[in-house]
Design an enzyme around this catalytic site. Structure first.
Site, PDB file in Angstrom:
ATOM      1  N   CYS A 115      33.473  10.397  28.288  1.00  0.00           N
ATOM      2  CA  CYS A 115      33.891  10.393  26.887  1.00  0.00           C
ATOM      3  C   CYS A 115      32.722  10.761  25.963  1.00  0.00           C
ATOM      4  CB  CYS A 115      34.516   9.046  26.532  1.00  0.00           C
ATOM      5  SG  CYS A 115      35.403   9.023  24.963  1.00  0.00           S
ATOM      6  N   GLU A 120      38.463   5.141  34.693  1.00  0.00           N
ATOM      7  CA  GLU A 120      38.612   3.712  35.002  1.00  0.00           C
ATOM      8  C   GLU A 120      40.044   3.236  34.842  1.00  0.00           C
ATOM      9  OE1 GLU A 120      38.476   3.662  30.625  1.00  0.00           O
ATOM     10  OE2 GLU A 120      37.397   4.777  32.168  1.00  0.00           O
ATOM     11  N   HIS A 136      39.182   9.226  30.980  1.00  0.00           N
ATOM     12  CA  HIS A 136      38.754   7.884  31.400  1.00  0.00           C
ATOM     13  C   HIS A 136      39.227   7.565  32.817  1.00  0.00           C
ATOM     14  CE1 HIS A 136      37.039   5.988  27.718  1.00  0.00           C
ATOM     15  NE2 HIS A 136      37.618   7.041  27.166  1.00  0.00           N
TER      16      HIS A 136
END
Length: 399
Positions: free
Chosen positions: A288, A374, A372
């Protein structure tokens, strides 16, 4: 097209059943009912209005430090139906300026719920406006671009629309703002909390394989947990930490975290450190804002997007494998493809608007992605990127 009750221009009358409003800098007013914290000063509820299309994970979204300076408009109408708990958070102190919801917040219906969302918002000093036509607001942003706005939810009395518009117009947009300094940690700390399991909660890393230093520009906890789950002890360092201080910790790898604001503003002090870390030869992985500032450090440029990417259903093509990954995203700036210098290779591309979603540096163990991996919230298609980072550290250790 006639005006609808929830979208009026400046000068309209406050409906009897409405005690709150979202007021945009162009004078557009979305009337609704207040939720969360009431009576906040306009400075605490003014920011850039963005929209998120995710169907789940509102608590993770509301606690993502990358939303500093922003008001989140949720396109999914039923926000709050699973309540809140102490585990599904990405930071202890949410930085979001407020949220806009389509339906009233109901009592939760979920076995993990510990608190009603309305109470949780109030406890954290976050104001909300419910009963808004969020899809109309989304179209407004999508068609006209990002807008500044202010949530007005007074404890009592009527809403002063002209003053609200002035507050929205006076707020600086995110371009040129260094917001990472507002959400980064003040001092370095060690992170060992690992993956969550049903009935057990979060585990703790006891036998680390690697030591990673994470530059904290607004790091989400689940990113740190993802690293710990693969055997990485993580030292989280403030955003302004120098390369010398990071390298003095003798890390096996360096992680550049997500975060809010303009990468060029944060990059004034972070990019020189990132350049030195790249030159060190140690593996570097960015996500990011970390991706954007790595690109700046490698000689590329970034720019503000028309309305950004925020949701959990964004298709991204891995140009190395040809596979399409469904990803979670939250960003309002982008790396300019035509600015990538020789030796910096684009690895991932958005299939929504053909923007850059990932890069790597030829000849060095350095890479980053805009999305992202995760998956908090969102799909897990891109989790392999953490394995890729660990594999680079394994190889570096053998060398």
């Amino acid at each position: 097209m006639p005006e609808t009750p929830d979208q009026n221009m400046l000068g309209s009358q406050q409906p009897e059943d409405c005690d709150a409003a979202l007021v945009l800098d162009d004078g557009t007013v979305f009337w609704g009912r207040g939720g969360g914290a009431s009576g906040l000063a306009a400075n605490d509820t003014t920011g850039e209005v963005c929209f998120n299309t995710a169907l789940t994970g509102y608590q993770e979204i509301l606690t993502d430090p990358s939303y500093a300076g922003q008001i989140i408009n949720f396109t999914f109408p039923h926000i709050g139906n699973v309540g809140t708990n102490e585990e599904d958070i990405e930071t202890l102190k949410p930085a979001v300026k407020g949220c806009i919801l389509g339906a009233d917040i109901t009592d939760p219906a979920n076995w993990r719920a510990a608190k009603n969302l309305d109470t949780w918002l109030a406890d954290h000093g976050i104001a909300a406006v419910t009963g808004v036509d969020t899809r109309r607001l989304t179209r407004h942003i999508r068609d006209k671009g990002f807008a500044n706005g202010v949530i007005i939810f007074p404890s009592a009395g009527t809403i002063d629309l002209p003053t609200a518009v002035k507050h929205a117009q006076a707020w600086p947009n995110l371009e040129g703002l260094d917001l990472a300094k507002e959400v980064t940690c003040k001092d370095s700390y060690l992170w060992t909390e690992s993956a969550w399991a049903i009935g057990e909660g979060y585990s703790t890393l006891t036998e680390p394989r690697h030591h990673v230093v994470a530059m904290d520009f607004g790091a989400k906890r689940n990113i740190l947990r993802s690293l710990a789950a693969l055997g990485c002890k993580v030292t989280v360092a403030p955003a302004s930490t120098s390369a010398d201080d990071i390298l003095s910790l003798n890390p096996d790898g360096i992680f550049l975290s997500n975060g809010p604001g303009d990468p060029m503003a944060t990059g004034v002090y972070a990019v020189p450190a990132i350049k030195a870390l790249v030159e060190s030869g140690k593996p570097v992985f960015g996500i990011c804002l970390g991706h954007q500032m790595l690109a700046l450090a490698l000689g590329a440029t970034t720019s503000k997007m028309h309305h950004g990417h925020r949701g959990a259903n964004h298709p991204v093509k891995n140009l190395d494998t040809g596979k399409v990954e469904i990803t979670s995203q939250n960003h309002g700036f982008v790396v300019e493809r035509n600015s990538l210098p020789a030796g910096v290779v684009e690895t991932h591309t958005s299939l929504f608007d053909d923007t850059v979603e990932g890069i790597r540096l030829d000849g060095k163990p350095v890479f980053s992605v805009q999305h992202h991996p995760e998956a908090s919230p969102g799909p897990q298609d891109s989790r392999y990127l953490f394995d890729q980072f660990v594999n680079l550290m394994d190889e570096d250790g053998l060398g």
